[in-house]
Design an enzyme around this catalytic site. Structure first.
Site: not given
Ligand code: NAD
Length: 480
Positions: A153, A177, A179, A230, A252-253, A286, A383, A460
């Site tokens: 997202w 899938k 956001p 994510g 990409e984490l 990130c 983070e 990417e």
């Molecule tokens: P989260 O860990 O719940 O989710 C992160 C992302 O993963 C979201 O887009 C979510 O929809 C997806 N996700 C979660 N569980 C999943 C699953 N089982 N299968 C597929 N997708 C899944 O955390 P959050 O509250 O949405 O975001 C917080 C943390 O996520 C941040 O602290 C950051 O570290 C990380 N994040 C990183 C990026 C990036 O650009 N690398 C982007 C968004 C979030």
């Protein structure tokens, strides 16, 4: 509901589904907490139809030439530019980011798509000289197969664009899938591809319960490649499932970017670049500069200048003229930041500015600077993914590099110095996928964006970005 927020939906087998599913998720405006839309949740039957569609899509699209694929991508890029204003508005409503940033993101998506349009016709193989006379040995690349991708997202279209454009350029089909918090702008992106002439089965878009969808798709035999952006925790989980099924992944984490400010840095420039880079997208990036490691000689001056720059930032609704920092995208980040800052303050960090939620309506958080931070604090290890800069001083270069490399993540890193020696020490000494010296320049489509260690694997951007979507084969042919 906001009447200018476009209704988001699923796109399955060429059909938009904007209602009529047993379950729907509310979409909120994070600036007001008002519900602006309802997002249908994909059922197992929807996923099964998406998989059947993506299989058909792959069979047809993988036979289209790279040149022709590039033509469709170019049209999609042009449509993104044409529609940037309306897509940006939807993005600001659902995400909160300032409209100027949302516009930049929509236009940057067009740049990314164009880069991949060009790469589509450069999936070169090679000829290998043979040992035997009359033998022709040829290496060639082919699309790997249908892709399942998961985009977050924080950049609702940028992250999705990198996945869709690379897959489509390589000749793959893709199920994305998107956001759930920010679906409409992602729908706008998919619509641009479809309206540009991409056969509908080549892209499917689903939303719903992330774990259910990822478990279904990653395990499905039709899917050959996984791409996820994510958190590290979720990336690890998805990699485990992919490993069980021997699926190739791009991950990409998370990051926790170090910034080295050497004593000889141009502090005015550093502050200008870093205030913009840190608080862009309210820090939900990130590669956001996070651990500021400042030479002790200039710590006081840097802190004073940086804090003054941060205090001057205008926080507000992303739709309001002049807003530089919007709300956080959802309330989970507010809660997470409050806990991290409380822990740091309790362990001795000094709150130079901000440190708290703003107002009681919307997920606004004050741009924050903490100084005197130590590795014992959670925020120096987890983070923050929000508008928080962490300042610590260093005495020697070794000390600075040791702190920069202390964590297992390694995505973005920054250094500011006037000396080429310090610059090269930072470039070679920091363990990260990307280092930017004296400016912020990590995100152009022609650069291989990606991390190392716990920040993931795979690129990417750049010429490297096509490779994950291709398989390498060879033929050896005795011609005589
Ligand atoms: P989260 O860990 O719940 O989710 C992160 C992302 O993963 C979201 O887009 C979510 O929809 C997806 N996700 C979660 N569980 C999943 C699953 N089982 N299968 C597929 N997708 C899944 O955390 P959050 O509250 O949405 O975001 C917080 C943390 O996520 C941040 O602290 C950051 O570290 C990380 N994040 C990183 C990026 C990036 O650009 N690398 C982007 C968004 C979030």
């Amino acid at each position: 509901m906001s009447n200018d927020y476009p209704a988001p939906g699923l796109f399955i087998a060429g059909e938009w589904i904007r209602s009529g599913r047993p379950e729907a998720l509310p979409v909120l405006n994070p600036a007001t907490e008002e519900q602006i839309g309802l997002l249908p949740v994909a059922t197992t039957d929807d996923l099964s139809r998406a998989v059947a569609s993506t299989r058909r899509g792959f069979e047809a699209w993988s036979r289209v030439s790279g040149f022709d694929r590039g033509q469709v991508l170019r049209k999609a890029a042009a449509l993104m530019r044409e529609r940037a204003e309306s897509i940006a508005r939807a993005m600001t409503l659902e995400h909160g980011k300032p409209l100027t940033e949302a516009r930049q993101e929509a236009n940057a998506a067009a740049d990314i798509i164009e880069w991949f349009a060009e790469e589509a016709r450069r999936t070169y193989g090679r000829q290998i000289p043979a040992r035997l006379p009359g033998v022709m040995q040829v290496v060639f690349k082919q699309p790997i197969g249908p892709v399942a991708a998961f985009s977050p997202w924080n950049f609702p279209i940028n992250q999705a664009t990198r996945k869709i454009a690379a897959a489509v350029a390589a000749g793959c089909s893709i199920i994305l899938k998107g956001p759930e918090e920010t679906p409409a702008s992602c729908c706008g992106l998919v619509a641009a591809f479809i309206d540009a002439g991409l056969p509908p089965d080549v892209v499917n878009l689903v939303f719903g319960h992330p774990a259910e969808i990822s478990e279904y798709l990653i395990a499905h035999p039709v899917i050959r490649k996984i791409s996820f952006t994510g958190s590290t925790a979720v990336g690890r989980r998805l990699s485990e499932i992919a490993g069980r099924h021997l699926k190739r992944t791009t991950m990409e984490l998370g990051g926790h970017a170090p910034v080295l400010i050497f004593a000889d840095a141009d502090l005015e420039r550093a502050v200008q670049v870093l205030v913009a880079a840190k608080y862009r997208n309210a820090g939900q990036i990130c590669i956001s500069p996070t651990r500021f490691l400042v030479a002790a000689e200039v710590m006081e001056e840097f802190t004073a200048r940086f804090v003054a720059g941060v205090k001057a930032l205008k926080v507000g609704d992303g739709l309001d003229e002049g807003t530089q920092v919007g709300p956080l995208a959802h309330d989970r980040r507010v809660t997470a930041l409050e806990a991290l800052i409380a822990d740091a303050a309790q362990k001795g960090a000094r709150v130079e500015c901000g440190g708290n939620r703003l107002g009681n309506r919307g997920f606004f958080f004050a741009p924050t600077v903490l100084s005197g931070v130590t590795p014992a604090m959670r925020i120096m290890n987890e983070e923050p993914f929000g508008p928080v800069a962490l300042l610590a001083s260093f005495n020697t270069e070794e000390e600075a590099l040791a702190e920069a490399n202390r964590l297992d993540v390694g995505l973005g890193a920054y250094a500011f110095t006037r000396s080429s020696r310090n610059a090269s020490r930072a470039i070679n000494g920091i363990e990260s996928g990307m280092v930017s010296v004296n400016h912020q320049g990590l995100v152009f489509p022609e650069l291989p964006f990606g991390g190392i260690g716990d920040s993931g694997d795979g690129k990417e951007g750049g010429t490297e970005a096509m490779e994950p979507y291709l398989i390498t084969r060879f033929s050896t042919h005795l011609t005589e």
